[in-house]
Design a protein around this motif. Structure first.
Motif, PDB file in Angstrom:
ATOM      1  N   GLY A   1       0.800  -1.442   0.036  1.00  0.00           N
ATOM      2  CA  GLY A   1       0.168  -0.051  -0.036  1.00  0.00           C
ATOM      3  C   GLY A   1       0.921   1.168   0.060  1.00  0.00           C
ATOM      4  O   GLY A   1       2.104   1.253  -0.396  1.00  0.00           O
ATOM      5  N   PRO A   2       0.189   2.475   0.521  1.00  0.00           N
ATOM      6  CA  PRO A   2       0.660   3.717   0.393  1.00  0.00           C
ATOM      7  C   PRO A   2       1.955   4.042   1.271  1.00  0.00           C
ATOM      8  O   PRO A   2       2.733   5.026   1.214  1.00  0.00           O
ATOM      9  N   HIS A   3       1.890   2.953   2.341  1.00  0.00           N
ATOM     10  CA  HIS A   3       2.720   3.154   3.510  1.00  0.00           C
ATOM     11  C   HIS A   3       3.590   1.816   3.563  1.00  0.00           C
ATOM     12  O   HIS A   3       3.012   0.939   4.645  1.00  0.00           O
ATOM     13  N   PRO A   4       4.628   1.421   2.717  1.00  0.00           N
ATOM     14  CA  PRO A   4       5.014   0.287   2.747  1.00  0.00           C
ATOM     15  C   PRO A   4       5.990  -0.124   4.040  1.00  0.00           C
ATOM     16  O   PRO A   4       5.871  -1.319   4.409  1.00  0.00           O
ATOM     17  N   TYR A   5       6.550   0.784   4.551  1.00  0.00           N
ATOM     18  CA  TYR A   5       7.352   0.453   5.599  1.00  0.00           C
ATOM     19  C   TYR A   5       6.479   0.098   6.788  1.00  0.00           C
ATOM     20  O   TYR A   5       6.672  -1.022   7.523  1.00  0.00           O
ATOM     21  N   GLU A   6       5.475   0.677   7.124  1.00  0.00           N
ATOM     22  CA  GLU A   6       4.775   0.760   8.138  1.00  0.00           C
ATOM     23  C   GLU A   6       3.972  -0.882   8.098  1.00  0.00           C
ATOM     24  O   GLU A   6       3.898  -1.734   9.018  1.00  0.00           O
ATOM     25  N   THR A   7       3.151  -1.145   6.924  1.00  0.00           N
ATOM     26  CA  THR A   7       2.817  -2.280   6.663  1.00  0.00           C
ATOM     27  C   THR A   7       3.738  -3.584   6.826  1.00  0.00           C
ATOM     28  O   THR A   7       3.458  -4.633   7.297  1.00  0.00           O
ATOM     29  N   ALA A   8       4.930  -3.248   6.347  1.00  0.00           N
ATOM     30  CA  ALA A   8       5.977  -4.356   6.351  1.00  0.00           C
ATOM     31  C   ALA A   8       6.294  -4.500   7.710  1.00  0.00           C
ATOM     32  O   ALA A   8       6.462  -5.775   8.182  1.00  0.00           O
ATOM     33  N   TRP A   9       6.698  -3.465   8.512  1.00  0.00           N
ATOM     34  CA  TRP A   9       6.880  -3.866   9.773  1.00  0.00           C
ATOM     35  C   TRP A   9       5.801  -4.264  10.626  1.00  0.00           C
ATOM     36  O   TRP A   9       6.132  -5.221  11.590  1.00  0.00           O
ATOM     37  N   MET A  10       4.614  -3.902  10.502  1.00  0.00           N
ATOM     38  CA  MET A  10       3.443  -4.653  11.095  1.00  0.00           C
ATOM     39  C   MET A  10       3.450  -6.106  10.764  1.00  0.00           C
ATOM     40  O   MET A  10       3.103  -6.806  11.614  1.00  0.00           O
ATOM     41  N   THR A  11       3.617  -6.527   9.551  1.00  0.00           N
ATOM     42  CA  THR A  11       3.423  -8.129   9.007  1.00  0.00           C
ATOM     43  C   THR A  11       4.624  -8.599   9.659  1.00  0.00           C
ATOM     44  O   THR A  11       4.643  -9.857  10.286  1.00  0.00           O
ATOM     45  N   LEU A  12       5.847  -8.178   9.784  1.00  0.00           N
ATOM     46  CA  LEU A  12       7.161  -8.533  10.622  1.00  0.00           C
ATOM     47  C   LEU A  12       6.681  -8.765  11.957  1.00  0.00           C
ATOM     48  O   LEU A  12       6.882 -10.194  12.438  1.00  0.00           O
ATOM     49  N   ASN A  13       5.874  -8.141  12.565  1.00  0.00           N
ATOM     50  CA  ASN A  13       5.640  -8.005  13.953  1.00  0.00           C
ATOM     51  C   ASN A  13       4.598  -9.230  14.212  1.00  0.00           C
ATOM     52  O   ASN A  13       4.547  -9.911  15.227  1.00  0.00           O
ATOM     53  N   ALA A  14       3.883  -9.515  13.187  1.00  0.00           N
ATOM     54  CA  ALA A  14       2.813 -10.530  13.259  1.00  0.00           C
ATOM     55  C   ALA A  14       3.389 -11.944  12.927  1.00  0.00           C
ATOM     56  O   ALA A  14       2.592 -12.714  13.441  1.00  0.00           O
ATOM     57  N   LEU A  15       4.447 -12.204  12.688  1.00  0.00           N
ATOM     58  CA  LEU A  15       4.999 -13.486  12.438  1.00  0.00           C
ATOM     59  C   LEU A  15       5.463 -14.034  13.666  1.00  0.00           C
ATOM     60  O   LEU A  15       6.094 -13.418  14.481  1.00  0.00           O
ATOM     61  N   ARG A  16       5.394 -15.289  13.818  1.00  0.00           N
ATOM     62  CA  ARG A  16       6.097 -15.934  15.093  1.00  0.00           C
ATOM     63  C   ARG A  16       6.899 -17.107  14.350  1.00  0.00           C
ATOM     64  O   ARG A  16       6.546 -17.825  13.490  1.00  0.00           O
ATOM     65  N   PRO A  17       8.008 -17.581  15.118  1.00  0.00           N
ATOM     66  CA  PRO A  17       8.989 -18.609  14.412  1.00  0.00           C
ATOM     67  C   PRO A  17       8.460 -19.948  14.568  1.00  0.00           C
ATOM     68  O   PRO A  17       7.590 -20.140  15.708  1.00  0.00           O
ATOM     69  N   MET A  18       8.800 -20.809  13.769  1.00  0.00           N
ATOM     70  CA  MET A  18       8.304 -22.105  13.554  1.00  0.00           C
ATOM     71  C   MET A  18       9.695 -22.838  13.205  1.00  0.00           C
ATOM     72  O   MET A  18      10.528 -22.518  12.540  1.00  0.00           O
ATOM     73  N   THR A  19       9.874 -24.328  13.322  1.00  0.00           N
ATOM     74  CA  THR A  19      10.579 -25.131  12.827  1.00  0.00           C
ATOM     75  C   THR A  19      10.439 -25.133  11.234  1.00  0.00           C
ATOM     76  O   THR A  19       9.524 -25.465  10.829  1.00  0.00           O
ATOM     77  N   ASN A  20      11.644 -24.796  10.450  1.00  0.00           N
ATOM     78  CA  ASN A  20      11.849 -24.741   9.203  1.00  0.00           C
ATOM     79  C   ASN A  20      11.208 -26.030   8.531  1.00  0.00           C
ATOM     80  O   ASN A  20      11.772 -26.986   8.768  1.00  0.00           O
ATOM     81  N   SER A  21      10.113 -25.841   7.762  1.00  0.00           N
ATOM     82  CA  SER A  21       9.421 -26.985   7.124  1.00  0.00           C
ATOM     83  C   SER A  21       9.180 -26.600   5.763  1.00  0.00           C
ATOM     84  O   SER A  21       8.547 -25.855   5.342  1.00  0.00           O
ATOM     85  N   ASP A  22       9.738 -27.583   4.662  1.00  0.00           N
ATOM     86  CA  ASP A  22       9.762 -27.084   3.351  1.00  0.00           C
ATOM     87  C   ASP A  22      10.030 -25.627   2.830  1.00  0.00           C
ATOM     88  O   ASP A  22       8.963 -25.080   1.922  1.00  0.00           O
ATOM     89  N   GLY A  23      10.792 -24.951   3.620  1.00  0.00           N
ATOM     90  CA  GLY A  23      10.959 -23.599   3.272  1.00  0.00           C
ATOM     91  C   GLY A  23      10.128 -22.616   4.228  1.00  0.00           C
ATOM     92  O   GLY A  23      10.325 -21.482   4.047  1.00  0.00           O
ATOM     93  N   PHE A  24       9.019 -23.128   4.977  1.00  0.00           N
ATOM     94  CA  PHE A  24       8.295 -22.233   5.585  1.00  0.00           C
ATOM     95  C   PHE A  24       9.049 -21.983   7.268  1.00  0.00           C
ATOM     96  O   PHE A  24       9.162 -23.116   7.662  1.00  0.00           O
TER      97      PHE A  24
END
Length: 578
Positions: free
Chosen positions: A143-166
């Motif tokens: 969207g029009p605010h790429p940094y804010e949206t990207a930062w918000m998406t990164l904050n929403a991610l939680r780590p998991m054991t790597n499986s098939d690249g995920f």
């Protein structure tokens, strides 16, 4: 023939004399001061020698070759080649420098090509796309605010054991609705390029590939490097969140309501006067935020008026963002009332610290002990049979308020996996409520009414006990079990939840211009589930898996095809055909 031979001999002798006169001697060479003069002298001497044409042709060819190899007339390649043949060290040094420079250029091209390569290119996909196409897909979702949206998406991610690249999990059900919508757009774009997929039956949980996370990190890194104010803004955001803790959303709302707009003065667009804030709790929150903003020059005090502060637009923007994205705090009202109650409570007079306490007078000891007062007979503990009868009575009475009975509940929860299957079905319905405001409000009202009805029956049973602690323990135990399992019973058709939701959605449409986008399909979906519940065996986990799947899928053309894949199942709880 003798005459011809003599003539040639005489000619050679005459030419030799001429050659000796005009060509032999170092003084003849000194007279020719330029290269052109020397080449002309060489040709003249060759002509004066009177040699046969066959011999002079060879010499004339050599003179011409030497003249063509001159540095000022020859081709650069010829000059260089001559330098190598002559063993010129400068020529070899120039060759080494040229090879080194070309190698550096070649390596720079390789590293540069690898540097501009997008991490999204490593995402496996059946459709070939360029790096620019992959990045434009994600950039459009940011969207029009790429940094804010990207930062918000990164904050929403939680780590998991790597499986098939995920390597990460995103659970949108834990986010505020506005934040979840922005993150969902990024995840949808990631699904288009194969970087995101659903993690489980929960429609709001997704698995994210490491390539998408790397690209979002690159977007944030570029923003920090190109925007000189990014670090200051991040620092302000961090300080304000700390000042608003532990209730950032509610405290941000308090601060926003105290700000007054003003004409822009030296970059400040709002002001607040702390002395005009009547609530001590609000005053404390606003003062903390003002102190945090002052540390990064986002707040400035008035020079003349005490307790008046001016606020910059960037602080106001941070407060609005926190107000829109932070989660609601369940303990806010309790802590606020507790603070205000402590503030309003009068001081307790504890007396002077140095007062001498009067001595305690010794009371005369009675001659004999008084006769003990009669006591009530001690209650005998309940027998196991009585405990079982009372527990069954309390459980049956509480379940009847919900439209259920103990036998039906025990039959449906007999299998160990039934409780998990019912909870997953409830989560699918609850996720719809988080995305649809109408369904969410109706669903919360139904839950609140169930809690109130259950509490009313509990209070009635508690009054019947008459203070008997033995019975009260049994009642509280059964009430606690049913309260904790309330969401498990919620989708039972006997509670009438699905019917209630459909009726409330239709009733809401009568007061405006009809159902909004998506509400008609949602109502049809609930009706379909209501119809199938009457045909399924609700004591079987397979039936609840089907209910969960029907609630999880979005209604439409794809949902219609999904429903057709389930063959009709005409069986009931007791296994008899309908």
């Amino acid at each position: 023939m003798m005459a011809d031979a003599a003539a040639e001999l005489f000619t050679l002798q005459s030419g030799l004399k001429t050659f000796e006169t005009t060509c032999i001697g170092g003084d003849k060479l000194i007279a020719n001061t330029s290269a052109d003069a020397l080449f002309g002298f060489a040709r003249k001497c060759l002509s004066d020698s009177a040699l046969p044409s066959k011999d002079t042709e060879v010499l004339r060819t050599k003179i011409n070759a030497i003249e063509l190899a001159r540095d000022d007339k020859a081709h650069r390649f010829v000059v260089t080649w001559n330098a190598f043949e002559d063993g010129n060290r400068l020529a070899y040094l120039a060759l080494a420098i040229a090879i080194a420079i070309d190698s550096l250029i070649f390596m720079s091209g390789l590293f540069g090509a690898n540097a501009v390569r997008s991490p999204l290119s490593d995402v496996p996909s059946y459709k070939s796309r360029s790096a620019a196409q992959l990045e434009s897909t994600i950039n459009a979702a940011l969207g029009p605010h790429p940094y804010e949206t990207a930062w918000m998406t990164l904050n929403a991610l939680r780590p998991m054991t790597n499986s098939d690249g995920f390597s990460a999990i995103a659970d949108l059900s834990t986010l505020e609705r506005s934040a979840a919508d922005r993150v969902r757009m990024v995840l949808t774009a990631g699904a288009d390029i194969g970087a995101v997929e659903t993690a489980s039956v929960n429609p709001e949980r997704y698995r994210v590939r490491s390539e998408l996370r790397e690209y979002l990190s690159t977007v944030c890194d570029k923003h920090f490097k190109t925007d000189a104010t990014a670090k200051d803004h991040a620092r302000l955001d961090q300080l304000v969140n700390a000042a608003l803790a532990p209730h950032p959303r509610e405290h941000a709302d308090v601060v926003l309501h105290t700000l007054e707009p003003i004409r822009e003065t030296e970059g400040f667009t709002s002001m607040v006067t702390l002395s005009e804030i009547e609530s001590a709790y609000d005053n404390r929150v606003v003062r903390r935020v003002m102190n945090a903003g002052s540390s990064v020059k986002a707040v400035a005090p008035d020079i003349k008026i005490e307790d008046r502060y001016y606020i910059s637009p960037k602080l106001y923007e941070v407060l609005l963002t926190i107000r829109a994205t932070a989660q609601e705090s369940a303990n806010y009202e309790f802590e606020r009332r507790r603070f205000e109650g402590v503030q309003e409570r009068p001081a307790i007079d504890g007396g002077a610290l140095r007062d001498v306490a009067p001595p305690i007078e010794q009371q005369p000891r009675p001659a004999e002990l008084a006769k003990p007062a009669p006591q009530l007979p001690r209650l005998q503990p309940l027998s196991p049979q009585e405990q079982q009868q009372l527990a069954s009575y309390y459980r049956e009475t509480l379940l009847n308020q919900l439209g259920l009975d103990d036998a039906l509940v025990e039959m449906r929860l007999k299998a160990p996996a039934m409780r998990t299957a019912m909870l997953e079905a409830w989560k699918s319905l609850d996720s719809h409520g988080k995305k649809n405001h109408l369904l969410g409000s109706v669903l919360r009202k139904f839950q609140s009414d169930q809690d109130k009805d259950l509490s009313a029956v509990y209070s009635q049973l508690l009054s019947e006990i008459g203070g008997d602690g033995r019975k009260q323990i049994l009642l509280e135990s059964e009430y606690s079990k049913i309260s904790s399992d309330l969401v498990v019973y919620m989708l039972f058709p006997e509670t009438g939840l699905i019917t209630y939701l459909v009726d409330e959605i239709e009733r809401a449409a009568q007061h405006d211009d009809g159902l909004q986008d998506g509400e008609q399909s949602l109502k049809d979906q609930l009706k379909f589930v209501q119809q199938r519940m009457g045909q399924l065996n609700l004591s079987d986990t397979t039936s609840w898996d089907e209910i969960r799947a029907r609630l999880a899928v979005s209604y439409g053309a794809s949902a219609t095809d999904f429903y057709r894949r389930f063959a009709p199942r005409n069986d009931s709880d007791d296994g008899s055909d309908l």
